[in-house]
Motif scaffolding. Structure first.
Motif, PDB file in Angstrom:
ATOM      1  N   GLN A  26     -13.545  25.163  38.961  1.00 45.91           N
ATOM      2  CA  GLN A  26     -14.327  24.113  39.639  1.00 45.91           C
ATOM      3  C   GLN A  26     -14.618  22.965  38.672  1.00 45.91           C
ATOM      4  OE1 GLN A  26     -14.903  23.848  42.816  1.00 45.91           O
ATOM      5  NE2 GLN A  26     -16.124  21.998  42.647  1.00 45.91           N
ATOM      6  N   LYS A  27     -14.966  23.303  37.440  1.00 43.31           N
ATOM      7  CA  LYS A  27     -15.243  22.272  36.436  1.00 43.31           C
ATOM      8  C   LYS A  27     -13.986  21.456  36.141  1.00 43.31           C
ATOM      9  CE  LYS A  27     -18.170  20.378  33.686  1.00 43.31           C
ATOM     10  NZ  LYS A  27     -19.292  19.639  34.240  1.00 43.31           N
ATOM     11  N   GLN A  28     -12.847  22.104  36.063  1.00 45.87           N
ATOM     12  CA  GLN A  28     -11.579  21.403  35.833  1.00 45.87           C
ATOM     13  C   GLN A  28     -11.275  20.442  36.978  1.00 45.87           C
ATOM     14  OE1 GLN A  28      -8.881  24.686  35.282  1.00 45.87           O
ATOM     15  NE2 GLN A  28      -9.015  24.547  33.048  1.00 45.87           N
ATOM     16  N   ILE A  29     -11.556  20.864  38.192  1.00 47.09           N
ATOM     17  CA  ILE A  29     -11.335  19.993  39.354  1.00 47.09           C
ATOM     18  C   ILE A  29     -12.258  18.784  39.284  1.00 47.09           C
ATOM     19  CG2 ILE A  29     -11.601  19.842  41.862  1.00 47.09           C
ATOM     20  CD1 ILE A  29     -10.612  22.797  41.944  1.00 47.09           C
ATOM     21  N   GLN A  30     -13.522  19.010  38.936  1.00 46.26           N
ATOM     22  CA  GLN A  30     -14.471  17.896  38.815  1.00 46.26           C
ATOM     23  C   GLN A  30     -14.054  16.930  37.722  1.00 46.26           C
ATOM     24  OE1 GLN A  30     -18.157  19.989  38.163  1.00 46.26           O
ATOM     25  NE2 GLN A  30     -18.594  20.165  40.361  1.00 46.26           N
ATOM     26  N   LEU A  31     -13.612  17.457  36.592  1.00 43.36           N
ATOM     27  CA  LEU A  31     -13.167  16.585  35.494  1.00 43.36           C
ATOM     28  C   LEU A  31     -11.934  15.780  35.906  1.00 43.36           C
ATOM     29  CD1 LEU A  31     -13.698  18.966  32.461  1.00 43.36           C
ATOM     30  CD2 LEU A  31     -15.102  16.996  33.132  1.00 43.36           C
ATOM     31  N   ARG A  32     -11.028  16.418  36.644  1.00 44.30           N
ATOM     32  CA  ARG A  32      -9.846  15.703  37.147  1.00 44.30           C
ATOM     33  C   ARG A  32     -10.268  14.575  38.088  1.00 44.30           C
ATOM     34  NH1 ARG A  32      -7.090  18.633  41.583  1.00 44.30           N
ATOM     35  NH2 ARG A  32      -8.774  17.543  42.609  1.00 44.30           N
ATOM     36  N   ASP A  33     -11.243  14.854  38.958  1.00 41.77           N
ATOM     37  CA  ASP A  33     -11.720  13.833  39.890  1.00 41.77           C
ATOM     38  C   ASP A  33     -12.338  12.645  39.152  1.00 41.77           C
ATOM     39  OD1 ASP A  33     -10.868  15.486  41.946  1.00 41.77           O
ATOM     40  OD2 ASP A  33     -12.869  16.283  42.368  1.00 41.77           O
ATOM     41  N   VAL A  34     -13.128  12.933  38.128  1.00 43.52           N
ATOM     42  CA  VAL A  34     -13.722  11.861  37.317  1.00 43.52           C
ATOM     43  C   VAL A  34     -12.617  11.051  36.652  1.00 43.52           C
ATOM     44  CG1 VAL A  34     -15.088  11.374  35.241  1.00 43.52           C
ATOM     45  CG2 VAL A  34     -15.928  13.007  36.941  1.00 43.52           C
ATOM     46  N   GLN A  35     -11.635  11.728  36.096  1.00 44.46           N
ATOM     47  CA  GLN A  35     -10.536  11.025  35.428  1.00 44.46           C
ATOM     48  C   GLN A  35      -9.750  10.154  36.403  1.00 44.46           C
ATOM     49  OE1 GLN A  35     -10.208  11.091  32.025  1.00 44.46           O
ATOM     50  NE2 GLN A  35      -8.957   9.332  32.524  1.00 44.46           N
ATOM     51  N   ASP A  36      -9.553  10.644  37.631  1.00 46.16           N
ATOM     52  CA  ASP A  36      -8.865   9.845  38.652  1.00 46.16           C
ATOM     53  C   ASP A  36      -9.608   8.535  38.906  1.00 46.16           C
ATOM     54  OD1 ASP A  36      -6.920  11.790  38.940  1.00 46.16           O
ATOM     55  OD2 ASP A  36      -7.716  12.565  40.845  1.00 46.16           O
ATOM     56  N   VAL A  37     -10.926   8.616  39.054  1.00 49.47           N
ATOM     57  CA  VAL A  37     -11.725   7.413  39.311  1.00 49.47           C
ATOM     58  C   VAL A  37     -11.646   6.458  38.130  1.00 49.47           C
ATOM     59  CG1 VAL A  37     -14.051   6.512  39.694  1.00 49.47           C
ATOM     60  CG2 VAL A  37     -13.291   8.554  40.918  1.00 49.47           C
ATOM     61  N   ILE A  38     -11.803   6.985  36.926  1.00 43.45           N
ATOM     62  CA  ILE A  38     -11.746   6.143  35.727  1.00 43.45           C
ATOM     63  C   ILE A  38     -10.381   5.481  35.613  1.00 43.45           C
ATOM     64  CG2 ILE A  38     -11.864   6.124  33.192  1.00 43.45           C
ATOM     65  CD1 ILE A  38     -14.594   6.548  34.574  1.00 43.45           C
ATOM     66  N   ASP A  39      -9.317   6.224  35.875  1.00 45.26           N
ATOM     67  CA  ASP A  39      -7.966   5.660  35.800  1.00 45.26           C
ATOM     68  C   ASP A  39      -7.783   4.522  36.795  1.00 45.26           C
ATOM     69  OD1 ASP A  39      -7.231   7.413  33.808  1.00 45.26           O
ATOM     70  OD2 ASP A  39      -6.132   8.767  35.146  1.00 45.26           O
ATOM     71  N   ILE A  40      -8.315   4.690  37.999  1.00 43.67           N
ATOM     72  CA  ILE A  40      -8.089   3.689  39.042  1.00 43.67           C
ATOM     73  C   ILE A  40      -8.965   2.457  38.857  1.00 43.67           C
ATOM     74  CG2 ILE A  40      -8.277   3.235  41.520  1.00 43.67           C
ATOM     75  CD1 ILE A  40      -7.398   6.182  41.922  1.00 43.67           C
ATOM     76  N   ILE A  41     -10.253   2.633  38.614  1.00 42.98           N
ATOM     77  CA  ILE A  41     -11.129   1.460  38.527  1.00 42.98           C
ATOM     78  C   ILE A  41     -11.469   1.102  37.088  1.00 42.98           C
ATOM     79  CG2 ILE A  41     -12.118   1.889  40.798  1.00 42.98           C
ATOM     80  CD1 ILE A  41     -14.719   2.690  39.330  1.00 42.98           C
ATOM     81  N   GLY A  42     -11.012   1.906  36.135  1.00 43.09           N
ATOM     82  CA  GLY A  42     -11.304   1.661  34.728  1.00 43.09           C
ATOM     83  C   GLY A  42     -10.717   0.344  34.272  1.00 43.09           C
ATOM     84  N   GLY A  43      -9.671   0.377  33.560  1.00 41.82           N
ATOM     85  CA  GLY A  43      -9.026  -0.858  33.106  1.00 41.82           C
ATOM     86  C   GLY A  43     -10.020  -1.940  32.721  1.00 41.82           C
ATOM     87  N   ARG A  44      -9.584  -2.895  32.017  1.00 42.47           N
ATOM     88  CA  ARG A  44     -10.483  -3.969  31.580  1.00 42.47           C
ATOM     89  C   ARG A  44     -10.945  -4.831  32.740  1.00 42.47           C
ATOM     90  NH1 ARG A  44      -9.415  -8.759  27.190  1.00 42.47           N
ATOM     91  NH2 ARG A  44     -11.442  -9.708  27.456  1.00 42.47           N
ATOM     92  N   TRP A  45     -10.093  -5.043  33.745  1.00 41.93           N
ATOM     93  CA  TRP A  45     -10.378  -6.023  34.784  1.00 41.93           C
ATOM     94  C   TRP A  45     -10.604  -5.439  36.169  1.00 41.93           C
ATOM     95  CZ3 TRP A  45     -11.644 -10.450  32.814  1.00 41.93           C
ATOM     96  CH2 TRP A  45     -11.078 -10.856  31.600  1.00 41.93           C
ATOM     97  N   ARG A  46     -10.157  -4.236  36.422  1.00 45.71           N
ATOM     98  CA  ARG A  46     -10.164  -3.701  37.790  1.00 45.71           C
ATOM     99  C   ARG A  46     -11.555  -3.620  38.394  1.00 45.71           C
ATOM    100  NH1 ARG A  46      -6.203   0.947  36.080  1.00 45.71           N
ATOM    101  NH2 ARG A  46      -4.451  -0.396  35.527  1.00 45.71           N
ATOM    102  N   GLY A  47     -12.507  -3.108  37.641  1.00 41.10           N
ATOM    103  CA  GLY A  47     -13.875  -3.019  38.155  1.00 41.10           C
ATOM    104  C   GLY A  47     -14.449  -4.376  38.486  1.00 41.10           C
TER     105      GLY A  47
END
Length: 110
Positions: A5-26
């Motif tokens: 469950q923790k691995q799934i949650q960490l993957r979900d957090v990483q997905d969000v960071i990857d998509i909206i992270g970037g310098r400009w995306r947010g």
């Protein structure tokens, strides 16, 4: 089971960071929370971003179904960007990021 469950949650957090992270995306998404905008309006909001980088980031966000690119034909063709329904679901998160960022800036700057 807890570890999985923790691995799934960490993957979900990483997905969000990857998509909206970037310098400009947010910042692009935050800018579009107000209203739909043309390319030059976004560029003006973001300041130092280059046209090439803005184009690349807009394509990325469109590919991830967070924004939509619409061509409008009036006197000439213009392109307008707006959030999709899926992108609009990020508005509360972006609002919380703004609040956290303001608090963090106060802590750091004293």
């Amino acid at each position: 089971m807890k570890n999985k469950q923790k691995q799934i949650q960490l993957r979900d957090v990483q997905d969000v960071i990857d998509i909206i992270g970037g310098r400009w995306r947010g910042a692009i998404l935050a800018s579009l929370c107000d209203k739909e905008k043309r390319f030059n309006e976004l560029k003006r909001d973001l300041g130092a971003i280059t046209p090439r980088t803005l184009t690349k980031e807009l394509k990325y966000l469109e590919m991830n179904k967070l924004i939509i690119r619409k061509e409008e034909v009036e006197n000439s063709i213009s392109v307008v960007y707006s959030l999709t329904k899926h992108g609009e679901s990020l508005e509360p998160l972006i609002g919380q990021i703004v609040v956290w960022g303001q608090k963090h800036r106060k802590i750091i700057l004293g």
